[in-house]
Scaffold this motif. Sequence first.
Motif, PDB file in Angstrom:
ATOM      1  N   TRP A 178       0.518  -1.675  18.742  1.00  0.00           N
ATOM      2  CA  TRP A 178       0.423  -3.044  18.217  1.00  0.00           C
ATOM      3  C   TRP A 178       1.061  -3.055  16.835  1.00  0.00           C
ATOM      4  CZ3 TRP A 178      -4.869  -5.988  17.232  1.00  0.00           C
ATOM      5  CH2 TRP A 178      -4.590  -7.311  16.820  1.00  0.00           C
ATOM      6  N   PRO A 179       2.309  -3.544  16.736  1.00  0.00           N
ATOM      7  CA  PRO A 179       2.993  -3.558  15.433  1.00  0.00           C
ATOM      8  C   PRO A 179       2.270  -4.449  14.418  1.00  0.00           C
ATOM      9  CG  PRO A 179       4.551  -3.937  17.232  1.00  0.00           C
ATOM     10  CD  PRO A 179       3.168  -4.057  17.814  1.00  0.00           C
ATOM     11  N   VAL A 180       2.503  -4.176  13.159  1.00  0.00           N
ATOM     12  CA  VAL A 180       1.916  -4.966  12.066  1.00  0.00           C
ATOM     13  C   VAL A 180       3.026  -5.757  11.389  1.00  0.00           C
ATOM     14  CG1 VAL A 180       0.764  -4.870   9.817  1.00  0.00           C
ATOM     15  CG2 VAL A 180       0.067  -3.303  11.652  1.00  0.00           C
ATOM     16  N   LEU A 181       2.856  -7.086  11.288  1.00  0.00           N
ATOM     17  CA  LEU A 181       3.841  -7.928  10.596  1.00  0.00           C
ATOM     18  C   LEU A 181       3.136  -8.917   9.687  1.00  0.00           C
ATOM     19  CD1 LEU A 181       5.213  -7.740  13.843  1.00  0.00           C
ATOM     20  CD2 LEU A 181       7.051  -8.452  12.345  1.00  0.00           C
ATOM     21  N   ASP A 182       3.550  -8.952   8.464  1.00  0.00           N
ATOM     22  CA  ASP A 182       3.015  -9.948   7.533  1.00  0.00           C
ATOM     23  C   ASP A 182       3.956 -10.041   6.351  1.00  0.00           C
ATOM     24  OD1 ASP A 182       2.186  -7.763   5.772  1.00  0.00           O
ATOM     25  OD2 ASP A 182       0.642  -7.415   7.293  1.00  0.00           O
ATOM     26  N   LEU A 183       3.543 -10.752   5.322  1.00  0.00           N
ATOM     27  CA  LEU A 183       4.417 -11.002   4.170  1.00  0.00           C
ATOM     28  C   LEU A 183       4.377  -9.868   3.159  1.00  0.00           C
ATOM     29  CD1 LEU A 183       3.591 -14.788   3.704  1.00  0.00           C
ATOM     30  CD2 LEU A 183       5.504 -13.756   4.944  1.00  0.00           C
ATOM     31  N   ALA A 210      -4.198 -19.300   5.210  1.00  0.00           N
ATOM     32  CA  ALA A 210      -4.758 -17.950   5.207  1.00  0.00           C
ATOM     33  C   ALA A 210      -4.969 -17.437   3.784  1.00  0.00           C
ATOM     34  CB  ALA A 210      -3.835 -17.016   5.972  1.00  0.00           C
ATOM     35  N   ASP A 224      -3.774 -14.908   2.296  1.00  0.00           N
ATOM     36  CA  ASP A 224      -2.585 -14.395   1.595  1.00  0.00           C
ATOM     37  C   ASP A 224      -1.644 -15.522   1.191  1.00  0.00           C
ATOM     38  OD1 ASP A 224      -1.926 -15.030   4.191  1.00  0.00           O
ATOM     39  OD2 ASP A 224      -0.576 -13.334   4.487  1.00  0.00           O
ATOM     40  N   TYR A 243      -0.327 -17.597   3.349  1.00  0.00           N
ATOM     41  CA  TYR A 243       0.452 -17.958   4.543  1.00  0.00           C
ATOM     42  C   TYR A 243      -0.094 -19.241   5.161  1.00  0.00           C
ATOM     43  CZ  TYR A 243       2.693 -17.118   9.129  1.00  0.00           C
ATOM     44  OH  TYR A 243       3.444 -17.196  10.280  1.00  0.00           O
ATOM     45  N   HIS A 254      -4.435  -6.230  10.794  1.00  0.00           N
ATOM     46  CA  HIS A 254      -4.174  -7.209  11.855  1.00  0.00           C
ATOM     47  C   HIS A 254      -4.884  -8.537  11.604  1.00  0.00           C
ATOM     48  CE1 HIS A 254      -1.685  -4.811  14.424  1.00  0.00           C
ATOM     49  NE2 HIS A 254      -2.575  -3.840  14.482  1.00  0.00           N
ATOM     50  N   ARG A 271      -9.087 -13.787  12.630  1.00  0.00           N
ATOM     51  CA  ARG A 271      -7.751 -14.365  12.699  1.00  0.00           C
ATOM     52  C   ARG A 271      -7.686 -15.371  13.834  1.00  0.00           C
ATOM     53  NH1 ARG A 271      -3.067 -10.497  14.427  1.00  0.00           N
ATOM     54  NH2 ARG A 271      -1.978 -12.486  14.393  1.00  0.00           N
ATOM     55  N   SER A 302      -0.198 -17.459  14.992  1.00  0.00           N
ATOM     56  CA  SER A 302      -1.575 -16.952  14.978  1.00  0.00           C
ATOM     57  C   SER A 302      -1.885 -16.381  13.600  1.00  0.00           C
ATOM     58  CB  SER A 302      -1.756 -15.871  16.051  1.00  0.00           C
ATOM     59  OG  SER A 302      -1.596 -16.426  17.351  1.00  0.00           O
ATOM     60  N   LYS A 360      -3.337 -14.686  10.459  1.00  0.00           N
ATOM     61  CA  LYS A 360      -4.276 -13.618  10.127  1.00  0.00           C
ATOM     62  C   LYS A 360      -5.095 -14.044   8.899  1.00  0.00           C
ATOM     63  CE  LYS A 360      -1.770  -9.654  10.088  1.00  0.00           C
ATOM     64  NZ  LYS A 360      -0.610  -8.706  10.238  1.00  0.00           N
ATOM     65  N   TRP A 361      -6.225 -13.399   8.655  1.00  0.00           N
ATOM     66  CA  TRP A 361      -7.079 -13.667   7.467  1.00  0.00           C
ATOM     67  C   TRP A 361      -7.294 -15.164   7.275  1.00  0.00           C
ATOM     68  CZ3 TRP A 361      -2.256 -11.006   6.402  1.00  0.00           C
ATOM     69  CH2 TRP A 361      -2.334  -9.628   6.571  1.00  0.00           C
TER      70      TRP A 361
END
Length: 215
Positions: A45-50, A130, A132, A134, A163, A168, A179, A181-182
């Motif tokens: 499960w890759p992790v993607l965020d800012l 969110a 962060d 986002y 994640h 989330r 979708s 997160k946080w």
Amino acid sequence: MADAFNDKLIARKQEWARDGRLLTGATADPARDRLPPGQRLVRDWPVLDLGAQPEVTPARFRLDIDGAVRRPISMTLDEFMALPQQESVSDMHCVTQWSRYDNHWRGVSARALLALVEPHDAARHVIFHAHDGYTTNVRLDQFDQPDVFLVHGWDGKPIERRHGGPVRVLIPRLYLWKSAKWIRRIEISAADKPGFWECRGYHNNADPWLEERYG
Ligand SMILES: Nc1nc2c(c(=O)[nH]1)N[C@H]1C(S)=C(S)[C@@H](COP(=O)(O)O)O[C@H]1N2
Ligand SMILES: [Mo]
């Protein structure tokens, strides 16, 4: 928190959107084709965020659902966890071309939350905010689906911080950038308000089977 963002990564993704990278030009039928066009299956499960992964402790956690609703609510983590919990199994599809099948989720259904707050008749859109900074937007009818949840469990364990834990959003039939997160706030709105990636070249609708990556 914007100074903590990975600006180079954000700029590259924005460039990809402008250039239409990863587009195959194909569409598919979700009733027949489980894997959307241009996607490939992954097992991890890759992790993607800012680039900023906020630590949302139980003390910092707060979930507000407000805007065009009759009964706005603001919940602590304990109050959220005391709502009726459901299990759900669904796939994930990320615009960066990976898909992951059969994720086991635990959480509170979007429909249960909507029943609590009672959206106004004029409500048409949902904007997620969110921790962060986002944001992302969907139509109310895309949120008001039986497979949409605010999740806190994945494969029998609490969702990890990277994640989006403790809680989330999960909208499995749209690309995963929808979708959030946080999650901190769910704003119900009569007007649409494009979010972080939607303002940077990503598609407003984000249907993977129509390959709505950019727009
Ligand atoms: N709060 C927040 N939610 C977010 C993001 C983000 O940067 N911040 N990134 C989105 C994007 S672009 C993707 S692909 C998915 C990735 O989720 P994952 O890291 O759990 O795979 O989260 C989405 N939700
Ligand atoms: Mo993404």
